[in-house]
Write a protein that holds these residues in place. Structure first.
Motif, PDB file in Angstrom:
ATOM      1  N   ALA A  31       0.843  -1.212   0.000  1.00  0.00           N
ATOM      2  CA  ALA A  31       0.000   0.000   0.000  1.00  0.00           C
ATOM      3  C   ALA A  31       0.867   1.246   0.000  1.00  0.00           C
ATOM      4  N   TYR A  32       1.959   1.222   0.738  1.00  0.00           N
ATOM      5  CA  TYR A  32       2.884   2.353   0.786  1.00  0.00           C
ATOM      6  C   TYR A  32       3.471   2.624  -0.600  1.00  0.00           C
ATOM      7  N   VAL A  33       3.864   1.571  -1.302  1.00  0.00           N
ATOM      8  CA  VAL A  33       4.422   1.735  -2.647  1.00  0.00           C
ATOM      9  C   VAL A  33       3.362   2.302  -3.598  1.00  0.00           C
ATOM     10  N   ILE A  34       2.140   1.807  -3.517  1.00  0.00           N
ATOM     11  CA  ILE A  34       1.045   2.324  -4.350  1.00  0.00           C
ATOM     12  C   ILE A  34       0.821   3.809  -4.051  1.00  0.00           C
ATOM     13  N   ASP A  35       0.806   4.160  -2.766  1.00  0.00           N
ATOM     14  CA  ASP A  35       0.615   5.565  -2.385  1.00  0.00           C
ATOM     15  C   ASP A  35       1.781   6.436  -2.841  1.00  0.00           C
ATOM     16  N   LEU A  36       2.997   5.895  -2.820  1.00  0.00           N
ATOM     17  CA  LEU A  36       4.144   6.656  -3.329  1.00  0.00           C
ATOM     18  C   LEU A  36       3.988   6.959  -4.813  1.00  0.00           C
ATOM     19  N   VAL A  37       3.481   5.992  -5.572  1.00  0.00           N
ATOM     20  CA  VAL A  37       3.247   6.210  -7.002  1.00  0.00           C
ATOM     21  C   VAL A  37       2.191   7.297  -7.199  1.00  0.00           C
ATOM     22  N   ILE A  38       1.115   7.227  -6.432  1.00  0.00           N
ATOM     23  CA  ILE A  38       0.043   8.236  -6.530  1.00  0.00           C
ATOM     24  C   ILE A  38       0.570   9.615  -6.149  1.00  0.00           C
ATOM     25  N   MET A  39       1.304   9.685  -5.034  1.00  0.00           N
ATOM     26  CA  MET A  39       1.847  10.976  -4.619  1.00  0.00           C
ATOM     27  C   MET A  39       2.885  11.479  -5.614  1.00  0.00           C
ATOM     28  N   GLY A  40       3.646  10.567  -6.217  1.00  0.00           N
ATOM     29  CA  GLY A  40       4.595  10.960  -7.252  1.00  0.00           C
ATOM     30  C   GLY A  40       3.886  11.578  -8.442  1.00  0.00           C
ATOM     31  N   ALA A  41       2.756  10.998  -8.828  1.00  0.00           N
ATOM     32  CA  ALA A  41       1.971  11.558  -9.937  1.00  0.00           C
ATOM     33  C   ALA A  41       1.442  12.945  -9.574  1.00  0.00           C
ATOM     34  N   ILE A  42       1.009  13.110  -8.330  1.00  0.00           N
ATOM     35  CA  ILE A  42       0.532  14.421  -7.878  1.00  0.00           C
ATOM     36  C   ILE A  42       1.670  15.440  -7.935  1.00  0.00           C
ATOM     37  N   VAL A  43       2.840  15.052  -7.467  1.00  0.00           N
ATOM     38  CA  VAL A  43       3.991  15.958  -7.468  1.00  0.00           C
ATOM     39  C   VAL A  43       4.407  16.310  -8.895  1.00  0.00           C
ATOM     40  N   VAL A  44       4.438  15.324  -9.783  1.00  0.00           N
ATOM     41  CA  VAL A  44       4.801  15.595 -11.178  1.00  0.00           C
ATOM     42  C   VAL A  44       3.779  16.546 -11.806  1.00  0.00           C
ATOM     43  N   GLY A  45       2.498  16.292 -11.573  1.00  0.00           N
ATOM     44  CA  GLY A  45       1.456  17.168 -12.115  1.00  0.00           C
ATOM     45  C   GLY A  45       1.579  18.587 -11.605  1.00  0.00           C
ATOM     46  N   LEU A  46       1.775  18.731 -10.298  1.00  0.00           N
ATOM     47  CA  LEU A  46       1.940  20.071  -9.719  1.00  0.00           C
ATOM     48  C   LEU A  46       3.220  20.737 -10.218  1.00  0.00           C
ATOM     49  N   SER A  47       4.265  19.956 -10.416  1.00  0.00           N
ATOM     50  CA  SER A  47       5.530  20.518 -10.909  1.00  0.00           C
ATOM     51  C   SER A  47       5.394  21.031 -12.332  1.00  0.00           C
ATOM     52  N   ILE A  48       4.669  20.305 -13.164  1.00  0.00           N
ATOM     53  CA  ILE A  48       4.454  20.760 -14.547  1.00  0.00           C
ATOM     54  C   ILE A  48       3.643  22.056 -14.548  1.00  0.00           C
TER      55      ILE A  48
END
Length: 173
Positions: A31-48
């Motif tokens: 679950a932690y790894v899945i959440d890291l992927v989701i949070m990574g997508a959020i960070v990438v989206g916000l960074s763009i």
């Protein structure tokens, strides 16, 4: 015993309800790894968005990213753990749920504090945090014990609480 203890069923015990704790650490890590992927997508989206907005605002949006990105992660945890499901998206996928052990409600602030303490203890020493869970009967990590929470499998938990309530009501008559 006080009224709170009488109204609330006893905490599940791994010896009497092993299905609640079966494979729990593996599920938590996944679950932690899945959440890291989701949070990574959020960070990438916000960074763009921040990169583009930074050019339009002569760099002001780039400064705001230092606040927006951590805030988005905190909001993710508070919104998911503080919801009625009491689980992040990764936890929901792994059929686990965060459960309070001290009778306090699990609201947004408790979820925020739980997540903050998780990241603090995990950041300082993740191997110790995982090893700690191997030696606690309910597979609780350091932040779980401090916050008065535990993780259990959701689907068996629903059956467990229903059985505990029906047993408590039938024994009180």
């Amino acid at each position: 015993m006080n009224d709170t203890q009488n109204a609330r069923p006893a905490l599940p015990d791994p010896s009497t309800a092993p299905e609640l704790f079966e494979g729990l650490l593996t599920r938590r890590v996944t679950a932690y790894v899945i959440d890291l992927v989701i949070m990574g997508a959020i960070v990438v989206g916000l960074s763009i968005v921040g990169l583009i907005a930074g050019f339009l605002t002569f760099g002001l949006a780039w400064v705001a990213l230092a606040i927006v990105v951590p805030a988005a992660i905190v909001i993710y945890y508070a919104a998911t753990l503080g919801s009625s499901r009491r689980a992040t998206i990764g936890m929901q996928m792994m059929d686990i749920v965060l459960t309070p052990t001290r009778g306090y409600p699990l609201d947004g602030w408790m979820a925020f504090l739980h997540a903050a303490l998780f990241w603090l203890t995990f950041w300082i020493s993740w191997p110790v945090s995982l090893l700690f869970a191997l030696f606690t009967p309910r597979r609780q990590m350091i932040h779980d014990l401090v916050m008065g929470t535990m993780m259990v499998r959701r689907s068996p938990m629903i059956r467990h609480w229903q059985a505990a309530r029906s047993g408590a009501y039938s024994s009180s008559y």
